[in-house]
Structures are given as C-alpha cells and as structure tokens.
Motif scaffolding. Structure first.
Motif, PDB file in Angstrom:
ATOM      1  N   PHE A 283       0.757  -1.344   0.071  1.00 43.23           N
ATOM      2  CA  PHE A 283       0.098   0.057   0.073  1.00 43.23           C
ATOM      3  C   PHE A 283       0.751   0.970   0.047  1.00 43.23           C
ATOM      4  CE2 PHE A 283      -4.272  -1.600   2.154  1.00 43.23           C
ATOM      5  CZ  PHE A 283      -4.423  -2.538   0.984  1.00 43.23           C
ATOM      6  N   GLU A 284       1.907   1.382   0.842  1.00 43.64           N
ATOM      7  CA  GLU A 284       2.730   2.563   0.948  1.00 43.64           C
ATOM      8  C   GLU A 284       3.300   3.032  -0.342  1.00 43.64           C
ATOM      9  OE1 GLU A 284       4.049   4.813   2.660  1.00 43.64           O
ATOM     10  OE2 GLU A 284       3.695   4.118   4.691  1.00 43.64           O
ATOM     11  N   GLN A 291      -5.211   7.571   5.309  1.00 43.45           N
ATOM     12  CA  GLN A 291      -4.405   8.237   6.260  1.00 43.45           C
ATOM     13  C   GLN A 291      -3.330   7.706   7.243  1.00 43.45           C
ATOM     14  OE1 GLN A 291      -8.038   8.721   5.402  1.00 43.45           O
ATOM     15  NE2 GLN A 291      -6.722   9.917   4.042  1.00 43.45           N
ATOM     16  N   ALA A 292      -3.370   6.494   7.556  1.00 44.66           N
ATOM     17  CA  ALA A 292      -2.205   6.013   8.087  1.00 44.66           C
ATOM     18  C   ALA A 292      -2.301   4.406   7.925  1.00 44.66           C
ATOM     19  CB  ALA A 292      -2.305   6.240   9.961  1.00 44.66           C
ATOM     20  N   LEU A 293      -1.074   3.729   8.178  1.00 42.86           N
ATOM     21  CA  LEU A 293      -0.941   2.372   7.933  1.00 42.86           C
ATOM     22  C   LEU A 293      -0.376   1.716   9.091  1.00 42.86           C
ATOM     23  CD1 LEU A 293       0.290   2.360   4.460  1.00 42.86           C
ATOM     24  CD2 LEU A 293      -1.948   1.918   5.138  1.00 42.86           C
ATOM     25  N   VAL A 294      -0.781   0.423   9.604  1.00 39.98           N
ATOM     26  CA  VAL A 294       0.247  -0.418  10.592  1.00 39.98           C
ATOM     27  C   VAL A 294       0.694  -1.314  10.187  1.00 39.98           C
ATOM     28  CG1 VAL A 294       0.046  -1.135  12.857  1.00 39.98           C
ATOM     29  CG2 VAL A 294      -1.408   0.811  12.422  1.00 39.98           C
ATOM     30  N   SER A 295       2.052  -1.628  10.008  1.00 44.05           N
ATOM     31  CA  SER A 295       2.606  -2.717   9.256  1.00 44.05           C
ATOM     32  C   SER A 295       3.176  -3.695  10.294  1.00 44.05           C
ATOM     33  CB  SER A 295       3.775  -2.274   8.464  1.00 44.05           C
ATOM     34  OG  SER A 295       4.281  -3.448   7.881  1.00 44.05           O
ATOM     35  N   MET A 296       2.549  -4.828  10.534  1.00 43.34           N
ATOM     36  CA  MET A 296       2.988  -5.629  11.760  1.00 43.34           C
ATOM     37  C   MET A 296       3.885  -7.133  11.273  1.00 43.34           C
ATOM     38  SD  MET A 296      -0.260  -5.006  14.152  1.00 43.34           S
ATOM     39  CE  MET A 296      -1.387  -5.170  12.612  1.00 43.34           C
ATOM     40  N   MET A 297       5.249  -7.027  11.498  1.00 37.62           N
ATOM     41  CA  MET A 297       5.811  -8.423  11.004  1.00 37.62           C
ATOM     42  C   MET A 297       5.670  -8.607   9.713  1.00 37.62           C
ATOM     43  SD  MET A 297       5.139  -8.991  14.369  1.00 37.62           S
ATOM     44  CE  MET A 297       5.696  -9.871  15.662  1.00 37.62           C
ATOM     45  N   GLY A 298       5.594  -7.348   8.701  1.00 34.46           N
ATOM     46  CA  GLY A 298       5.303  -7.434   7.438  1.00 34.46           C
ATOM     47  C   GLY A 298       6.586  -7.848   6.473  1.00 34.46           C
ATOM     48  N   TRP A 332       7.597  -8.123  -6.977  1.00 32.74           N
ATOM     49  CA  TRP A 332       6.530  -7.976  -5.761  1.00 32.74           C
ATOM     50  C   TRP A 332       7.239  -7.485  -4.497  1.00 32.74           C
ATOM     51  CZ3 TRP A 332       2.430  -7.466  -8.570  1.00 32.74           C
ATOM     52  CH2 TRP A 332       2.020  -8.362  -9.204  1.00 32.74           C
ATOM     53  N   SER A 333       8.228  -6.807  -4.578  1.00 31.14           N
ATOM     54  CA  SER A 333       9.121  -6.547  -3.365  1.00 31.14           C
ATOM     55  C   SER A 333       8.775  -5.015  -3.087  1.00 31.14           C
ATOM     56  CB  SER A 333      10.528  -6.545  -3.551  1.00 31.14           C
ATOM     57  OG  SER A 333      11.053  -6.354  -2.230  1.00 31.14           O
ATOM     58  N   PRO A 334       7.863  -4.711  -2.027  1.00 28.51           N
ATOM     59  CA  PRO A 334       7.520  -3.516  -1.661  1.00 28.51           C
ATOM     60  C   PRO A 334       8.812  -2.521  -1.629  1.00 28.51           C
ATOM     61  CG  PRO A 334       6.297  -4.931  -0.321  1.00 28.51           C
ATOM     62  CD  PRO A 334       7.405  -5.758  -1.173  1.00 28.51           C
TER      63      PRO A 334
END
Length: 379
Positions: A283-284, A291-298, A332-334
C-alpha cells in the motif's frame, strides 16, 4: 512401515476406525506447497490401498472424527467465514451438512454416537461449549463462561456483504460497527488484512474486533484472493501474484467501504500482520487513499527475506523459485517502491518471528525515515 509411500506430498493426522479396518488421514498432492488442498483419505488395512474421499470437495479438511460404528467421518472445514460441521459416508462418499451456520472450535462425538459436543464462537461471542444430536438438531449451550462480561460490555456483532472485484469475482467483506453506534454519525474506519496469505477471516472472536469498535472505529476485514473457504482455485490464485489481483480485490473493498454513509472516507486506515503487513508495505508504494497504515511483522524486501527466513519452501513455491531463478522477488518486493512512500506508518515487529525476521521491519522503518514519512517503530 511407510503405508503412504506412493504420495510424495504431505500425509498426516492418522486415526484408526473404531472397528480397526481403516486408518483415516489428511493428505495433499503437491510437495512443498503448504496450502495445497487438504483432503481426507482412507487406508484400507486389509487391502493395503488408500483412496481419497473428498477430492471433489474443494475446501480444506480441518479436524475430523469417526462415528462409533465406523461408517461415517465427521469433519469441519472453512467456508465463507465459517467452519460448518459436515459428515461423509465412507462407502458412498456422500457429504452432508450437520450444522451449517457455525464457526466450530473443535468437536467430539460421544461414545454412544448419539450426541456431538463442540466449541462455537462468533465475533461477539467468545468460545462456549455446545452439544447437539448427531443429526444437528436440539442444539444446547452447555457453558456460559463469559456471560458476566457479555452482560456488562457492548460486544458488537458482525455484518457481512459481498463486493465485486475488478475481474468480476465476488469478495466477502465483514464489518463491525462501533460501540454505541449512531447511524446518523460518521466514524473512522480500519481495514484489516489477514496474514498467511492463505488463511481466512471469519465470524470468530478476537479481542481486537471489540477493542477498535470500543475506541470508536468501524472495523472491516475481508477474504481477498488467496483466502481459504472459497474453493482451492481461489486460494491458489495468490501464488506468484502477491501484489496483483489481491491488491485489486482490496481496493474494490475499499471503494465499497467509502460509500457507506456512516464511514468517514477522509479518516480511513489499514493494518495487517505478516502477509497483511506485506500488503501494508505494498500500500505504501501503490496507494495514498489511507490516512495511516500499521505494518506488523510484514514482509518488505523479498530478496533478503529469502535469505533470512527458516521456511525456504514457502517463498520457493509462492514466488516460483529462488531469487536467482525467479523475477517475482523483484516484481513483488515493496522495497522497490520507496520513492512513492508517503502515508504515515506504525511499524510493529518481534524478534522471535522466524517466518518473517524482524530485520524486515527495520528495513521498512529505515526507508520510511529516509523518505521523511511520519513513522514509528516498536520492537
């Protein structure tokens, strides 16, 4: 003695029939693919041969148990956000539902073969124990461990709908409205993306499904491409396509959520763990609508992820090879889209996650900081 030597893929969870004539077990056909269809198979101890009972049943077999007369096997399986209880006649192969509208949390058949005891859960109901006749009738709730809490707290139920994605496929969406919901007000929204990526969100109790509505948020979660419970083809469509159609599915879901009269489209955020964290990182680099993202162990940088995880067979299947034999690690690498980063992001990780090493999150946080994106890191 290896009684399943003819199958190069997974065989496991063996269980003798009460009459001793058979061994039922679960099996897959594709070596190295953990999300291949989990089938129910039967080993005939007299003939020494196996047969698959559920090849045409295209959802995973989860738990299973014999009936005392050795004629029927009961099993639960993911389906459209639920875990219905079904049974199969081992002679005819006929599958029928015992209880359909249920999220089962384990079950056990009584020694007389007349009743089934099972755990049942819902978004607004922590697991309790129930019983039913073997036919699925006369269901009784046996425990009320959480009743005092339910009497005090406004536990919010789940609503479900279906949204059409860009290729015409219907995607199931679940919505939980805030505590003390007022239909005339607008609320901020959190879109939660599940990990796996082969897994399923559904009507089961999770603490965060009540915590965020308690804080005034609408919570939405869906089962996009790659999810289980919608047939094996649907599950398999994410392999090799991590940021492709599944991203389109989630954008279609977000389009729908924006139209809800009680959702403030200017205050939408998204969160996810593991593969869900990967999607936050995607998404980033590919949308600015949150408005905000939370990426956990991504998962963030696929090349270094491959070199650090202890489950090499997983990326080798889902990304179709190694980093030096497959271009999907680059595609596919962010981490290849850092210059597009702009959405404020909270990064959460843990040092004991061996599937997705915490250094993935450190790399993400460094890049967010270098790009001047408002961000925080919790290890």
């Amino acid at each position: 003695k290896n009684i399943t030597k003819d199958n190069p893929a997974f065989d496991g969870n063996p269980d003798y029939s009460p009459d001793g004539k058979y061994i039922a077990y679960t099996m897959q056909r594709e070596p190295g693919y953990e999300s291949d269809l989990m089938r129910l198979a039967l080993f005939n101890r007299q003939s020494g041969k196996s047969e698959v009972l559920t090849e045409e049943f295209r959802n995973h077999i989860s738990g299973f148990q014999w009936s005392p007369d050795s004629k029927t096997i009961f099993f639960d399986s993911p389906y459209h956000g639920l875990y219905p209880l079904r049974k199969i006649n081992i002679k005819s192969g006929k599958i029928s539902e015992v209880i359909s509208d249920i999220y089962t949390r384990g079950f056990d058949i009584g020694p007389a073969g007349k009743r089934i005891w099972f755990g049942e859960t819902g978004v607004d109901m922590p697991t309790e124990i129930f019983s039913t006749l073997i036919t699925g009738s006369e269901q009784k709730q046996l425990t009320r461990f959480n009743q005092s809490l339910l009497n005090k707290v406004d536990f919010r139920p789940m609503e479900t709908t279906w949204v059409e994605s860009t290729d015409g496929t219907e995607i199931q969406v679940f919505i939980i409205k805030p505590h003390n919901f007022d239909p005339d007000k607008q609320y901020p929204l959190i879109l939660n993306v599940h990990g796996g990526p082969q897994g399923m969100f559904g009507d089961s109790f999770r603490g965060d499904y009540q915590m965020y509505p308690g804080a005034g948020y609408v919570v939405a979660f869906s089962n996009p491409r790659g999810s289980t419970g919608y047939g094996q083809k649907f599950t398999a469509q994410i392999s090799g396509d991590w940021g492709g159609q599944v991203f389109e599915d989630l954008m279609a879901v977000t389009d729908y959520l924006e139209t809800l009269p009680y959702v403030d489209a200017e205050r939408m955020g998204a969160m996810g763990w593991s593969y869900g964290g990967y999607m936050m990182n995607w998404f980033e680099g590919h949308t600015d609508r949150f408005q905000a993202l939370v990426s956990m162990m991504g998962v963030y940088d696929l090349r270094s992820m491959y070199g650090a995880t202890e489950e090499l067979w997983f990326p080798e299947w889902d990304l179709e090879g190694t980093p030096w034999t497959s271009d999907l690690y680059e595609k596919w690498s962010p981490s290849n889209y850092v210059e597009n980063f702009s959405t404020p992001c909270l990064v959460i990780t843990g040092k004991l996650d061996y599937r997705v090493p915490y250094t993935q999150s450190l790399q993400l946080f460094t890049d967010l900081q270098k790009m001047g994106v408002e961000s925080e890191l919790i290890v």
